[in-house]
Write an enzyme that holds these catalytic residues in place. Sequence first.
Site, PDB file in Angstrom:
ATOM      1  N   TYR A  46       0.718  -0.924  -0.297  1.00  7.37           N
ATOM      2  CA  TYR A  46      -0.044   0.163  -0.498  1.00  7.37           C
ATOM      3  C   TYR A  46       1.278   0.849   0.122  1.00  7.37           C
ATOM      4  O   TYR A  46       0.315   1.912  -0.453  1.00  7.37           O
ATOM      5  CB  TYR A  46      -1.345   0.164   1.150  1.00  7.37           C
TER       6      TYR A  46
ATOM      7  N   HIS B 286      -9.741  -1.386  10.652  1.00  5.85           N
ATOM      8  CA  HIS B 286      -8.562  -0.871  11.716  1.00  5.85           C
ATOM      9  C   HIS B 286      -9.331  -0.133  13.215  1.00  5.85           C
ATOM     10  O   HIS B 286     -10.452  -0.782  13.612  1.00  5.85           O
ATOM     11  CB  HIS B 286      -9.105   1.181  10.687  1.00  5.85           C
TER      12      HIS B 286
ATOM     13  N   ASP C 271       2.793  -3.996   9.197  1.00  8.07           N
ATOM     14  CA  ASP C 271       3.483  -3.099  10.314  1.00  8.07           C
ATOM     15  C   ASP C 271       4.308  -2.940  10.782  1.00  8.07           C
ATOM     16  O   ASP C 271       5.347  -3.856  11.354  1.00  8.07           O
ATOM     17  CB  ASP C 271       2.562  -3.721  11.158  1.00  8.07           C
TER      18      ASP C 271
HETATM   19  N1  UDP Z   1      -4.328  -3.348  15.513  1.00  7.52           N
HETATM   20  C1  UDP Z   1      -4.669  -4.033  15.920  1.00  7.52           C
HETATM   21  N2  UDP Z   1      -5.829  -5.029  16.075  1.00  7.52           N
HETATM   22  C2  UDP Z   1      -6.505  -4.612  14.737  1.00  7.52           C
HETATM   23  C3  UDP Z   1      -6.146  -3.384  14.121  1.00  7.52           C
HETATM   24  C4  UDP Z   1      -5.184  -3.023  14.159  1.00  7.52           C
HETATM   25  O1  UDP Z   1      -3.982  -4.057  16.933  1.00  7.52           O
HETATM   26  O2  UDP Z   1      -7.851  -5.302  15.231  1.00  7.52           O
HETATM   27  C5  UDP Z   1      -3.386  -2.485  15.150  1.00  7.52           C
HETATM   28  C6  UDP Z   1      -2.221  -2.833  14.122  1.00  7.52           C
HETATM   29  O3  UDP Z   1      -1.831  -3.460  13.909  1.00  7.52           O
HETATM   30  C7  UDP Z   1      -2.095  -1.251  13.799  1.00  7.52           C
HETATM   31  C8  UDP Z   1      -2.610  -0.268  15.177  1.00  7.52           C
HETATM   32  O4  UDP Z   1      -3.786  -0.726  15.599  1.00  7.52           O
HETATM   33  O5  UDP Z   1      -0.653  -1.214  14.649  1.00  7.52           O
HETATM   34  C9  UDP Z   1      -3.214   0.557  13.858  1.00  7.52           C
HETATM   35  O6  UDP Z   1      -3.515   0.109  12.977  1.00  7.52           O
HETATM   36  P1  UDP Z   1      -5.042   0.410  11.648  1.00  7.52           P
HETATM   37  O7  UDP Z   1      -5.068  -0.728  10.960  1.00  7.52           O
HETATM   38  O8  UDP Z   1      -6.132   0.888  12.343  1.00  7.52           O
HETATM   39  O9  UDP Z   1      -4.471   1.674  10.794  1.00  7.52           O
HETATM   40  P2  UDP Z   1      -2.964   1.646  10.283  1.00  7.52           P
HETATM   41  O10 UDP Z   1      -1.794   1.925  11.013  1.00  7.52           O
HETATM   42  O11 UDP Z   1      -2.828   0.239   9.693  1.00  7.52           O
HETATM   43  O12 UDP Z   1      -2.686   2.314   9.337  1.00  7.52           O
END
Ligand code: UDP
Length: 320
Positions: free
Chosen positions: A138, A184, A279
């Site tokens: 992405y 998210h 991540d």
């Molecule tokens: N995350 C998590 N559990 C979930 C969804 C997300 O622990 O069910 C974590 C994810 O690994 C990241 C953070 O929350 O470290 C934010 O993730 P998100 O998908 O909201 O946004 P990103 O940072 O990927 O754009």
Amino acid sequence: MKLLVTGGAGYVGSVCAARLVEAGHDVVVVDDLSTGHADAIPDGCKFVEADIAEAAGDLLAEPFDGVLHFAAKSLVGESMENPQKYWHGNVVTSLRLLDAMREHGTPRLVFSSTAATYGEPEIELITEDSPTDPTNTYGATKLAIDHAITSYAAAHGIGAASLRYFNVAGAHGAIGERHTVETHLIPIVLQVALGQRDQVQIFGEDWPTADGTCVRDYIHVTDLADAHLLALKGTQPGQHRIYNLGNGTGFSVKQVIDTCREVTGHPIPAKVAPRRAGDPATLVASSQAAREELGWQPQRADLGVIVRDAWEFTRARHQA
Ligand code: UDP
């Protein structure tokens, strides 16, 4: 100004379209509704249901003062599993849009870029000149588009700005985040508070951070939208400016869950799960450039306010 908003039925695009209409602009939304929602398109916008890759040439034949380009595939996990969807859906589509802008002389572009373009710089606050080395497909596709915009701007006199979002959250009144498949963190945690899920999974507790969970910089969607209006106004022909947008404070996954517990009053059970592919451990923005050059001043920087607005939106939709 007469403005084309691609992806204006999506989360950030629809909030931005609403702010543009509120500011008196003449807004046309183009969206194929593959992930967006027709009822999220704000009143006062004209709506064209189309794939931007096919429709850009015809749409821009009518003179526009600028384009705000949000239409994109935007899920980190999915981008790792299905890269083709991202290289085509993001890069090829954006090139078609740039070609249409060049052909018709559209003067301004604001592009929805991302902190994922940086990868994981080992610095406390990420500035716009931090190295770009995406950890996921992405981010790589958004970086490729940023590079294309730089060359098109210089060669064809387009005034452009890329806004690199950190973690967008919250809601703008009745417009908020609602993905068919939600990935998210904040919306997922709020689904637990609503009783739609039993628990939230914490993706890894062994990251090199204070509490072992990933740290992100959460920004309110209305503050983010307002930066687009400022960036549009600040574009200069032939120049491509890049601005990070975040609040400059990192919150761990556990801290986000705790804030959601406080706001909702729900215990929100959480369970540690394996890390998610792609991540980075920590992403926190320096948005000094946006503040100094654009005069951007976030009004809703507090995580409690961000979660409260997301929660009010989520509850209202659930009750409707
Ligand atoms: N995350 C998590 N559990 C979930 C969804 C997300 O622990 O069910 C974590 C994810 O690994 C990241 C953070 O929350 O470290 C934010 O993730 P998100 O998908 O909201 O946004 P990103 O940072 O990927 O754009």
